[in-house]
Design a protein around this motif. Structure first.
Motif, mmCIF file in Angstrom:
data_model
loop_
_atom_site.group_PDB
_atom_site.id
_atom_site.type_symbol
_atom_site.label_atom_id
_atom_site.label_comp_id
_atom_site.label_asym_id
_atom_site.label_seq_id
_atom_site.Cartn_x
_atom_site.Cartn_y
_atom_site.Cartn_z
ATOM 1 N N ARG A 114 25.924 -8.172 -2.076
ATOM 2 C CA ARG A 114 24.484 -7.939 -1.954
ATOM 3 C C ARG A 114 23.816 -7.961 -3.326
ATOM 4 N NH1 ARG A 114 22.903 -7.715 3.396
ATOM 5 N NH2 ARG A 114 24.604 -6.854 4.621
ATOM 6 N N GLY A 115 22.685 -8.637 -3.400
ATOM 7 C CA GLY A 115 21.941 -8.738 -4.646
ATOM 8 C C GLY A 115 22.438 -9.847 -5.560
ATOM 9 N N LYS A 157 12.448 -15.914 -13.433
ATOM 10 C CA LYS A 157 11.432 -15.132 -14.147
ATOM 11 C C LYS A 157 10.910 -15.890 -15.335
ATOM 12 C CE LYS A 157 12.424 -10.433 -12.938
ATOM 13 N NZ LYS A 157 12.752 -9.112 -13.389
ATOM 14 N N LYS A 184 18.805 -13.678 -2.793
ATOM 15 C CA LYS A 184 17.371 -13.643 -3.105
ATOM 16 C C LYS A 184 17.108 -12.996 -4.467
ATOM 17 C CE LYS A 184 13.052 -11.683 -1.407
ATOM 18 N NZ LYS A 184 12.446 -10.774 -0.449
ATOM 19 N N GLU A 185 17.750 -11.849 -4.725
ATOM 20 C CA GLU A 185 17.512 -11.134 -5.980
ATOM 21 C C GLU A 185 17.972 -11.941 -7.187
ATOM 22 O OE1 GLU A 185 19.211 -7.226 -5.634
ATOM 23 O OE2 GLU A 185 18.212 -6.895 -3.721
ATOM 24 N N LEU A 186 19.105 -12.616 -7.077
ATOM 25 C CA LEU A 186 19.605 -13.444 -8.173
ATOM 26 C C LEU A 186 18.662 -14.616 -8.427
ATOM 27 C CD1 LEU A 186 21.760 -14.151 -10.261
ATOM 28 C CD2 LEU A 186 23.017 -15.343 -8.446
ATOM 29 N N LYS A 187 18.184 -15.233 -7.361
ATOM 30 C CA LYS A 187 17.240 -16.344 -7.517
ATOM 31 C C LYS A 187 15.977 -15.888 -8.218
ATOM 32 C CE LYS A 187 18.587 -18.791 -3.311
ATOM 33 N NZ LYS A 187 18.147 -19.180 -1.969
ATOM 34 N N GLU A 188 15.487 -14.705 -7.849
ATOM 35 C CA GLU A 188 14.267 -14.170 -8.478
ATOM 36 C C GLU A 188 14.483 -13.873 -9.953
ATOM 37 O OE1 GLU A 188 13.272 -10.827 -5.999
ATOM 38 O OE2 GLU A 188 12.435 -12.109 -4.419
ATOM 39 N N MET A 189 15.650 -13.330 -10.302
ATOM 40 C CA MET A 189 15.944 -13.033 -11.702
ATOM 41 C C MET A 189 16.018 -14.303 -12.554
ATOM 42 S SD MET A 189 18.803 -10.017 -11.417
ATOM 43 C CE MET A 189 18.939 -9.764 -13.166
#
Length: 91
Positions: free
Chosen positions: A45-46, A91, A83-88
């Motif tokens: 997750r994440g 940036k 999703k979180e990795l893609k967002e990071m």
């Protein structure tokens, strides 16, 4: 970053000996490998998920000789970023 760099970072950030960090990194990767072989899927997750994708056999062509070849069915590990990795990364 490669495996030895990961070991170095792990040892420095968590005050571990190099041998302890090597053991932890190896256990992590071995656990992922074993889970993929047995279950075909690992989700962190994440971060993302790994799964085994099956490909059917097909008729291919050797680009050098033009000769027709049969490519046998195979399984390959595939990683999909969460999703979180893609967002990071974006940036």
């Amino acid at each position: 970053m490669n495996k030895s760099e990961l070991v170095k970072v792990m040892a420095e950030e968590h005050n571990l000996s190099k041998d302890e960090a090597v053991m932890l990194v190896n256990v992590f990767f071995d656990s992922i490998r074993e889970a993929l072989v047995e279950e075909g899927r690992v989700e962190i997750r994440g971060f993302g998920s790994f799964k085994v994708k099956e490909y059917k056999g097909y008729k291919g062509r050797n680009p050098k000789t033009g000769e027709s070849v049969t490519v046998s069915p195979k399984k390959l590990p595939v990683f999909r970023a969460g999703k979180e990795l893609k967002e990071m990364v974006n940036k």
